[in-house]
Design an enzyme around this catalytic site. Sequence first.
Site, PDB file in Angstrom:
ATOM      1  N   GLY A  15       0.796  -1.231   0.000  1.00 21.90           N
ATOM      2  CA  GLY A  15       0.000   0.000   0.000  1.00 21.90           C
ATOM      3  C   GLY A  15       0.824   1.274   0.000  1.00 21.90           C
ATOM      4  CG  HIS A 118       0.350  -1.941 -15.636  1.00 23.80           C
ATOM      5  ND1 HIS A 118       0.343  -3.110 -14.904  1.00 23.80           N
ATOM      6  CD2 HIS A 118       1.040  -2.210 -16.771  1.00 23.80           C
ATOM      7  CE1 HIS A 118       0.997  -4.039 -15.571  1.00 23.80           C
ATOM      8  NE2 HIS A 118       1.426  -3.540 -16.701  1.00 23.80           N
TER       9      HIS A 118
HETATM   10  C1  GAR Z   1       2.898  -1.236  -7.690  1.00 19.89           C
HETATM   11  O1  GAR Z   1       4.167  -1.330  -8.253  1.00 19.89           O
HETATM   12  C2  GAR Z   1       1.836  -1.273  -8.767  1.00 19.89           C
HETATM   13  O2  GAR Z   1       2.198  -0.607  -9.925  1.00 19.89           O
HETATM   14  C3  GAR Z   1       1.721  -2.739  -8.996  1.00 19.89           C
HETATM   15  O3  GAR Z   1       1.761  -3.289  -7.696  1.00 19.89           O
HETATM   16  C4  GAR Z   1       2.586  -2.481  -6.867  1.00 19.89           C
HETATM   17  C5  GAR Z   1       1.843  -2.187  -5.572  1.00 19.89           C
HETATM   18  O4  GAR Z   1       2.650  -1.543  -4.638  1.00 19.89           O
HETATM   19  N1  GAR Z   1       0.500  -3.053  -9.696  1.00 19.89           N
HETATM   20  C6  GAR Z   1       0.419  -3.910 -10.712  1.00 19.89           C
HETATM   21  O5  GAR Z   1       1.363  -4.562 -11.118  1.00 19.89           O
HETATM   22  C7  GAR Z   1      -0.971  -4.025 -11.336  1.00 19.89           C
HETATM   23  N2  GAR Z   1      -0.907  -4.752 -12.552  1.00 19.89           N
HETATM   24  P1  GAR Z   1       2.033  -0.926  -3.306  1.00 19.89           P
HETATM   25  O6  GAR Z   1       1.181  -2.009  -2.634  1.00 19.89           O
HETATM   26  O7  GAR Z   1       3.209  -0.553  -2.455  1.00 19.89           O
HETATM   27  O8  GAR Z   1       1.199   0.261  -3.691  1.00 19.89           O
END
Ligand code: GAR
Length: 202
Positions: A15, A118
């Site tokens: 998050g 993304h």
């Molecule tokens: C982020 O890097 C986001 O871009 C990726 O998950 C991570 C979440 O990080 N999302 C995807 O790959 C969606 N296809 P976070 O939980 O620290 O925000």
Amino acid sequence: MSSLPTIAVLISGSGSNLQALIDATQTGKLRAKIIVVCSNRKAAYGLERAAKAGIPTRTFSLKQFKDQGKTRVDFDVYMAKTIQEEYNPDLIVLAGFMHIVSPEFLSFFPRQNIINLHPALPGQFDGAHAIERAYEAYKQGKIQHTGVMVHKVIADVDRGQVILERPIPIEDKDTLEDLENRIHSIEHEIIVEGAQKFLDEL
Ligand code: GAR
């Protein structure tokens, strides 16, 4: 003074992007109110971040549905109906939400007010493990840079209308971790700017 537009944020993990959104609502960079944070994982650290900021949280368990003999679509319908009927947000932000939403989920939001962050440029590295795949492609000489984008969510994964995109350089000396860190720091900006841009266009 008119009230602020409302946002529901959907997460699955750490998050850090949710945190960027929370911080931006507190500094006024994002003129909106986060009214609920939903997770499909009970252990998602982002739920703690939300609680700390005084934001209500909900957890939806696909496993629980499956254990009851229900389907993934049943799960999506329940989740979408809950968000729509109980919160009716102006915008839903998928911020590291690792669950591909079905057309049935999307049908609850005919205003198409769902956006996703993304970690790749449009048309490149759709789906999971986008950063690792970009890093590999660079090592193989197939790309010179990667990027991040915020786009509208449609049934075709990571192919919805692009709201914002930003290229990110990859350097020869980069470890995968270096690239991940660079991408995450840009994500924290673009998710806020993308959400504000969407709301400005409402
Ligand atoms: C982020 O890097 C986001 O871009 C990726 O998950 C991570 C979440 O990080 N999302 C995807 O790959 C969606 N296809 P976070 O939980 O620290 O925000």
